[in-house]
Design an enzyme around this catalytic site. Structure first.
Site, PDB file in Angstrom:
ATOM      1  CD  GLU A   2      48.246  30.496  29.995  1.00  0.00           C
ATOM      2  OE1 GLU A   2      48.099  31.486  30.683  1.00  0.00           O
ATOM      3  OE2 GLU A   2      47.593  30.290  28.965  1.00  0.00           O
TER       4      GLU A   2
ATOM      5  NE  ARG B 167      46.583  34.105  34.548  1.00  0.00           N
ATOM      6  CZ  ARG B 167      46.027  35.032  35.330  1.00  0.00           C
ATOM      7  NH1 ARG B 167      45.316  34.676  36.388  1.00  0.00           N
ATOM      8  NH2 ARG B 167      46.150  36.301  35.052  1.00  0.00           N
TER       9      ARG B 167
ATOM     10  CB  SER C 286      49.503  34.172  27.588  1.00  0.00           C
ATOM     11  OG  SER C 286      48.729  35.314  27.735  1.00  0.00           O
TER      12      SER C 286
HETATM   13  P1  NAP Z   1      49.595  42.730  30.659  1.00  0.00           P
HETATM   14  O1  NAP Z   1      48.359  43.471  31.053  1.00  0.00           O
HETATM   15  O2  NAP Z   1      50.532  43.322  29.675  1.00  0.00           O
HETATM   16  O3  NAP Z   1      50.379  42.327  31.941  1.00  0.00           O
HETATM   17  C1  NAP Z   1      51.569  41.577  31.830  1.00  0.00           C
HETATM   18  C2  NAP Z   1      51.964  41.126  33.211  1.00  0.00           C
HETATM   19  O4  NAP Z   1      52.016  42.246  34.086  1.00  0.00           O
HETATM   20  C3  NAP Z   1      51.013  40.158  33.825  1.00  0.00           C
HETATM   21  O5  NAP Z   1      51.805  39.251  34.561  1.00  0.00           O
HETATM   22  C4  NAP Z   1      50.191  40.969  34.763  1.00  0.00           C
HETATM   23  O6  NAP Z   1      49.830  40.250  35.918  1.00  0.00           O
HETATM   24  C5  NAP Z   1      51.176  42.028  35.182  1.00  0.00           C
HETATM   25  N1  NAP Z   1      50.484  43.271  35.520  1.00  0.00           N
HETATM   26  C6  NAP Z   1      50.104  44.238  34.662  1.00  0.00           C
HETATM   27  N2  NAP Z   1      49.547  45.262  35.338  1.00  0.00           N
HETATM   28  C7  NAP Z   1      49.553  44.916  36.627  1.00  0.00           C
HETATM   29  C8  NAP Z   1      49.096  45.546  37.820  1.00  0.00           C
HETATM   30  N3  NAP Z   1      48.548  46.763  37.795  1.00  0.00           N
HETATM   31  N4  NAP Z   1      49.252  44.892  38.982  1.00  0.00           N
HETATM   32  C9  NAP Z   1      49.820  43.682  39.014  1.00  0.00           C
HETATM   33  N5  NAP Z   1      50.264  43.034  37.931  1.00  0.00           N
HETATM   34  C10 NAP Z   1      50.146  43.639  36.749  1.00  0.00           C
HETATM   35  O7  NAP Z   1      49.189  41.279  30.203  1.00  0.00           O
HETATM   36  P2  NAP Z   1      48.533  40.697  28.891  1.00  0.00           P
HETATM   37  O8  NAP Z   1      49.396  39.603  28.452  1.00  0.00           O
HETATM   38  O9  NAP Z   1      48.117  41.748  27.922  1.00  0.00           O
HETATM   39  O10 NAP Z   1      47.227  40.057  29.509  1.00  0.00           O
HETATM   40  C11 NAP Z   1      46.187  40.851  30.030  1.00  0.00           C
HETATM   41  C12 NAP Z   1      45.581  40.142  31.191  1.00  0.00           C
HETATM   42  O11 NAP Z   1      45.043  38.905  30.747  1.00  0.00           O
HETATM   43  C13 NAP Z   1      46.594  39.823  32.295  1.00  0.00           C
HETATM   44  O12 NAP Z   1      45.951  39.990  33.515  1.00  0.00           O
HETATM   45  C14 NAP Z   1      46.915  38.370  32.026  1.00  0.00           C
HETATM   46  O13 NAP Z   1      47.319  37.673  33.174  1.00  0.00           O
HETATM   47  C15 NAP Z   1      45.578  37.877  31.540  1.00  0.00           C
HETATM   48  N6  NAP Z   1      45.676  36.639  30.774  1.00  0.00           N
HETATM   49  C16 NAP Z   1      45.299  35.482  31.392  1.00  0.00           C
HETATM   50  C17 NAP Z   1      45.375  34.272  30.753  1.00  0.00           C
HETATM   51  C18 NAP Z   1      44.927  33.042  31.459  1.00  0.00           C
HETATM   52  O14 NAP Z   1      44.239  33.045  32.452  1.00  0.00           O
HETATM   53  N7  NAP Z   1      45.310  31.927  30.951  1.00  0.00           N
HETATM   54  C19 NAP Z   1      45.865  34.207  29.463  1.00  0.00           C
HETATM   55  C20 NAP Z   1      46.216  35.391  28.840  1.00  0.00           C
HETATM   56  C21 NAP Z   1      46.148  36.606  29.512  1.00  0.00           C
HETATM   57  P3  NAP Z   1      48.584  39.243  35.922  1.00  0.00           P
HETATM   58  O15 NAP Z   1      48.925  38.133  35.016  1.00  0.00           O
HETATM   59  O16 NAP Z   1      48.512  38.844  37.354  1.00  0.00           O
HETATM   60  O17 NAP Z   1      47.386  40.010  35.489  1.00  0.00           O
END
Ligand code: NAP
Length: 327
Positions: A311, A133, A212
């Protein structure tokens, strides 16, 4: 036109802010004194190169339509990034990622206007200095470049990336067995996101948010163990990183620090479907959102010793404390 806009602002000594889709910014209640430049350049171009297809997309192309187009053409590389709001030009800034895929994996070139030299230059993947990010554009040399066009290297007929259990479960529940198609992965990503109010939909009461609000923190193994024992919760989700540290979902920390989904603080609140999203209910002011963000950060820090980093991008605030505006 971008050149002209920058010159126009310079002649008037105005600050310039680049506006994408506006889905990741918090603007001060007083507004900003300056030029908000929305790069609306359109156009896409697909070109075959050896085993890949290079997709060139102008900065003003709507992101999700581009993902849909790539999926429809059976081009692998963007499918897990379905349902993300905003425009192409924003994707390299914070290396947009979701469900185990990030644009750093496919971006081969970013065409930018260098505001320092006033020249158009091309930056390759290494030069963009992508991290989780983060990138050259976000923290390396912020404000220096205006993104004009991004080239993604996609794989025709490539295998979709399904790394996250949440996605796998969803595909299984839908009865998709064996290797899913790119369209099936896109569909599941959209449905999972929708269930968390992470697909923009004006009929959803949680829709007015920055997605987020905090970055998921990465801590040392010993800090992670300490957090787990403080929380007295053996179900703490944790994800080992290549460098030996551990990523912990910020949403989990926020809930264990005593906040609940759907909590309201004046006109600001926590999304009823995801505790990492702060929602602006009708009438909310930036000040309320930021006071809530500060409360969350302080309580998580007091309880677990983790300082959450915001963020979104903040406009019109002169006083930032570790990235978060202070009132
Ligand atoms: P989530 O799926 O509940 O995951 C929360 C956290 O756990 C994140 O840090 C995610 O890592 C990590 N995680 C979950 N499963 C994983 C796995 N199998 N292996 C490694 N790490 C794992 O998150 P959420 O808030 O609902 O968001 C869903 C996805 O959207 C996530 O990937 C999140 O990063 C992404 N997102 C990105 C942005 C952005 O680019 N600005 C904003 C909002 C959400 P990761 O973050 O590395 O995936």
């Amino acid at each position: 036109e971008v050149h002209q806009a920058l010159e126009w602002a310079e002649q008037r000594s105005l600050e310039v802010r680049i506006l994408g889709g506006g889905s990741n910014i918090v603007v001060s209640d007083a507004g900003i004194e300056g030029l908000a430049l929305h790069v609306a350049i359109r156009g896409t171009h697909f070109e075959t190169e050896a085993e890949a297809v290079l997709l060139r997309a102008a900065a003003g192309e709507p992101w999700d339509a581009l993902v849909a187009d790539a999926v429809e053409r059976n081009l692998q590389g963007l499918e897990c990034l379905s349902g993300i709001p905003g425009f192409v030009g924003a994707t390299p800034i914070q290396n947009v990622g979701a469900y185990g895929q990030e644009v750093a994996e496919t971006i081969s070139l970013v065409r930018v206007l260098d505001r320092r030299s006033r020249k158009i230059v091309h930056l390759n993947n290494d030069q963009c200095r992508f991290e989780y990010r983060n990138s050259l554009f976000k923290s390396g040399d912020p404000e220096r470049y205006v993104v004009l066009e991004v080239t993604y290297r996609l794989v025709p007929g490539g295998e979709p990336r399904v790394r996250y259990p949440e996605l796998m479960h969803h595909l299984t529940e839908r009865g998709v067995s064996g290797r899913p198609s790119l369209a099936e992965v896109r569909q599941s990503v959209l449905e999972v996101r929708r269930s968390k109010s992470m697909v923009f939909d004006v009929s959803d009461p949680n829709h007015r948010s920055c997605g987020s609000f905090f970055v998921n923190p990465v801590v040392s193994q010993s800090h992670c163990d300490a957090i787990e024992s403080t929380a007295t919760d053996g179900t703490m989700p944790r994800y080992a990183q290549a460098d030996g540290r551990v990523k912990i979902p910020a949403a989990w920390l926020i809930e264990r620090a005593g906040f609940k989904r759907g909590d309201r603080f004046g006109c600001a609140g926590i999304s009823s479907r995801h505790s990492l999203a702060l929602v602006c209910h009708q009438g909310a002011r930036a000040e309320e959102v930021l006071l809530l963000a500060r409360q969350i950060r302080d309580r998580v820090e007091q309880r677990f010793g983790v300082r959450l980093m915001p963020e979104p991008v903040f406009w019109g605030f002169s006083n930032l404390d570790d990235g978060l505006p202070v009132y």
